[in-house]
Write a protein that holds these residues in place. Structure first.
Motif: not given
Length: 90
Positions: A29, A68, A39
């Protein structure tokens, strides 16, 4: 696939990453000079037969993260694209 002046790590890519001590999967991400952010990340304690796992995206053990994950790029040995991210603990 990409220009050599760009990073090999592309936002949106689904990867299996090997570090010196663990395997991780996840969707990229964000790409920073020293870190990647993943993620839908999982720690993969046991891949099973490696080539088979890469083809099927079915790993013997899967431990999902709940937030995350930040991965230091200096600790990455290699990474490869995978078709499907594991999502369930196994």
């Amino acid at each position: 696939m990409f220009e050599t002046t760009q990073s090999a790590y592309q936002v949106g890519a689904q990867l299996l990453i090997r570090t010196a001590t663990v395997y991780l999967t996840g969707r990229v991400t964000a790409v920073f000079p020293n870190e990647l952010v993943l993620d839908d990340a999982c720690w993969i304690p046991d891949t099973g037969r490696f080539s088979n796992a890469l083809k099927s995206c079915d790993f013997n053990e899967v431990e999902p993260f709940h937030n995350p994950v930040i991965v230091n790029r200096g600790g990455i040995i290699d990474a490869t694209y995978i078709d499907t991210l594991p999502t369930a603990q196994k």
